[in-house]
Design a protein around this motif. Structure first.
Motif, mmCIF file in Angstrom:
data_model
loop_
_atom_site.group_PDB
_atom_site.id
_atom_site.type_symbol
_atom_site.label_atom_id
_atom_site.label_comp_id
_atom_site.label_asym_id
_atom_site.label_seq_id
_atom_site.Cartn_x
_atom_site.Cartn_y
_atom_site.Cartn_z
ATOM 1 N N ARG A 125 0.534 16.725 21.866
ATOM 2 C CA ARG A 125 0.769 17.860 20.978
ATOM 3 C C ARG A 125 2.261 18.031 20.751
ATOM 4 O O ARG A 125 3.043 17.982 21.702
ATOM 5 C CB ARG A 125 0.175 19.146 21.561
ATOM 6 N N ASP A 126 2.641 18.168 19.489
ATOM 7 C CA ASP A 126 4.049 18.305 19.117
ATOM 8 C C ASP A 126 4.871 17.130 19.622
ATOM 9 O O ASP A 126 6.054 17.273 19.975
ATOM 10 C CB ASP A 126 4.636 19.614 19.658
ATOM 11 N N GLY A 127 4.231 15.958 19.663
ATOM 12 C CA GLY A 127 4.940 14.757 20.074
ATOM 13 C C GLY A 127 5.149 14.619 21.564
ATOM 14 O O GLY A 127 5.880 13.729 22.017
ATOM 15 N N VAL A 128 4.508 15.482 22.359
ATOM 16 C CA VAL A 128 4.706 15.482 23.807
ATOM 17 C C VAL A 128 3.366 15.313 24.512
ATOM 18 O O VAL A 128 2.377 15.961 24.154
ATOM 19 C CB VAL A 128 5.372 16.797 24.272
ATOM 20 N N LEU A 129 3.338 14.425 25.520
ATOM 21 C CA LEU A 129 2.141 14.268 26.339
ATOM 22 C C LEU A 129 1.982 15.501 27.218
ATOM 23 O O LEU A 129 2.930 15.933 27.883
ATOM 24 C CB LEU A 129 2.275 13.019 27.218
ATOM 25 N N ARG A 130 0.771 16.072 27.224
ATOM 26 C CA ARG A 130 0.527 17.306 27.973
ATOM 27 C C ARG A 130 -0.637 17.102 28.944
ATOM 28 O O ARG A 130 -1.590 16.400 28.636
ATOM 29 C CB ARG A 130 0.250 18.463 27.028
ATOM 30 N N ALA A 131 -0.509 17.752 30.092
ATOM 31 C CA ALA A 131 -1.527 17.662 31.128
ATOM 32 C C ALA A 131 -2.122 19.042 31.385
ATOM 33 O O ALA A 131 -1.390 20.014 31.612
ATOM 34 C CB ALA A 131 -0.920 17.110 32.415
ATOM 35 N N THR A 132 -3.456 19.108 31.333
ATOM 36 C CA THR A 132 -4.187 20.352 31.565
ATOM 37 C C THR A 132 -5.087 20.179 32.776
ATOM 38 O O THR A 132 -5.773 19.158 32.888
ATOM 39 C CB THR A 132 -5.040 20.711 30.333
ATOM 40 N N PRO A 133 -5.108 21.110 33.708
ATOM 41 C CA PRO A 133 -5.947 20.964 34.898
ATOM 42 C C PRO A 133 -7.408 20.716 34.532
ATOM 43 O O PRO A 133 -7.942 21.305 33.586
ATOM 44 C CB PRO A 133 -5.782 22.302 35.617
ATOM 45 N N GLY A 134 -8.054 19.822 35.284
ATOM 46 C CA GLY A 134 -9.465 19.516 35.065
ATOM 47 C C GLY A 134 -9.657 18.182 34.373
ATOM 48 O O GLY A 134 -8.787 17.721 33.639
ATOM 49 N N GLY A 135 -10.803 17.584 34.602
ATOM 50 C CA GLY A 135 -11.076 16.261 34.049
ATOM 51 C C GLY A 135 -12.091 16.268 32.943
ATOM 52 O O GLY A 135 -12.834 15.292 32.784
ATOM 53 N N ALA A 136 -12.134 17.335 32.138
ATOM 54 C CA ALA A 136 -13.160 17.446 31.105
ATOM 55 C C ALA A 136 -12.772 16.750 29.806
ATOM 56 O O ALA A 136 -13.612 16.575 28.925
ATOM 57 C CB ALA A 136 -13.443 18.920 30.815
ATOM 58 N N GLY A 137 -11.524 16.361 29.653
ATOM 59 C CA GLY A 137 -11.075 15.754 28.403
ATOM 60 C C GLY A 137 -11.497 14.305 28.267
ATOM 61 O O GLY A 137 -11.991 13.683 29.209
ATOM 62 N N SER A 138 -11.272 13.742 27.070
ATOM 63 C CA SER A 138 -11.625 12.346 26.817
ATOM 64 C C SER A 138 -10.654 11.382 27.486
ATOM 65 O O SER A 138 -10.978 10.215 27.702
ATOM 66 C CB SER A 138 -11.659 12.071 25.310
ATOM 67 N N THR A 139 -9.452 11.861 27.794
ATOM 68 C CA THR A 139 -8.468 11.056 28.509
ATOM 69 C C THR A 139 -8.032 11.819 29.752
ATOM 70 O O THR A 139 -7.566 12.958 29.660
ATOM 71 C CB THR A 139 -7.235 10.790 27.622
ATOM 72 N N THR A 140 -8.196 11.199 30.905
ATOM 73 C CA THR A 140 -7.905 11.892 32.153
ATOM 74 C C THR A 140 -6.937 11.086 33.015
ATOM 75 O O THR A 140 -6.712 9.899 32.792
ATOM 76 C CB THR A 140 -9.194 12.153 32.960
ATOM 77 N N ALA A 141 -6.373 11.765 33.988
ATOM 78 C CA ALA A 141 -5.467 11.140 34.945
ATOM 79 C C ALA A 141 -5.473 11.981 36.209
ATOM 80 O O ALA A 141 -6.206 12.981 36.302
ATOM 81 C CB ALA A 141 -4.057 11.027 34.368
ATOM 82 N N VAL A 142 -4.651 11.568 37.166
ATOM 83 C CA VAL A 142 -4.525 12.315 38.426
ATOM 84 C C VAL A 142 -3.061 12.677 38.611
ATOM 85 O O VAL A 142 -2.165 11.832 38.452
ATOM 86 C CB VAL A 142 -5.021 11.481 39.621
#
Length: 268
Positions: A125-142
């Protein structure tokens, strides 16, 4: 018309390209009797979406339909699959040999409080990688670090393909000073395009003067060929004001990166 391959990762550039690839593979595996529902279930989209993609593929000559429920991949479709598969193979080799092990940890901005070891969903978003708590998205990480909202957080163990649209570049050709320079520019044209841009870049003194004439403060003035392409690759729409003799360098880089652009001539 065939889509361009971008440095081995063209089919991964967008969700649309990846879905087209999967659908063509699904047809090739099942032809001539093809169940749209089976393909839809395999790749996780609706049967109606498969039908829409099939219509596009038929119109482009990659698929033909000799009868209801019967589809075949054409020679052009096979050629496209081969090209994309070869490119993917090269890209996977590059990732496995050159990337994994060197860049195991990526940096994102935390949208909320994150604890080390917590699964996160990634978005651009706005050219920046963003991390949101939880693994519900289509792309996840730890997460590998703690972070408060707005802080940088390290993430690893990526899963899925980051789904976002590439940005588009509007390139305005500014005449050289001997050809009239910024005085030959219709400022209203620049103002109109600036309203839809996320970022403004200038290349050349005449371009900077044209920006100032329209009360624009450029976000980028130096290293614009790389900066404009990277910004668009991260989903930002860019307005590029470039002196005519510098424009080709920028456009060559955009084509090499498979970034969409249009060129505007604002001369009065």
């Amino acid at each position: 018309m065939a889509e361009n391959v971008d440095g081995g990762a063209g089919v991964l550039r967008s969700k649309r390209s990846a879905t087209r690839y999967q659908i063509l593979v699904g047809i090739a595996e099942r032809q001539p009797a093809v169940s749209q529902r089976e393909i839809a279930d395999d790749i996780g989209i609706t049967a109606q979406a498969v039908s829409d993609y099939l219509q596009d593929l038929i119109e482009e000559g990659y698929v033909r339909s000799p009868g209801r429920g019967r589809y075949e991949v054409t020679k052009e479709g096979v050629d496209w699959l081969i090209t994309q598969t070869d490119a993917l193979r090269e890209f996977v080799t590059h990732v496995s040999e050159d990337v994994v092990g060197q860049v195991e940890i990526e940096t994102a901005l935390a949208t909320a409080s994150i604890t080390e070891g917590e699964p996160v969903s990634l978005s651009m978003r706005d050219g920046v990688l963003r991390a949101t708590p939880g693994g519900a998205g289509s792309t996840t990480a730890v997460a590998v670090t703690d972070a408060e909202p707005g802080q940088d957080v390290g993430v690893t163990d990526f899963r899925g393909i980051l789904d976002y649209d590439l940005g588009r570049v509007t390139a305005v050709s500014i005449p050289r000073v001997q050809d009239g320079g910024s005085a030959a520019v219709d400022t209203a044209t620049i103002t109109d395009h600036a309203a839809a841009a996320d970022l403004v870049a200038t290349a050349g003194t005449e371009a900077l003067a044209a920006a100032h004439a329209t009360n624009l403060d450029p976000d980028v003035r130096f290293g614009t060929p790389q900066a404009v392409g990277e910004a668009a690759a991260r989903g930002l729409d860019v307005l590029l004001l470039a002196v005519a003799d510098e424009l080709s360098t920028h456009l060559d880089r955009l084509r090499d990166s498979n970034i969409s652009y249009e060129v505007v001539d604002p001369a009065e």
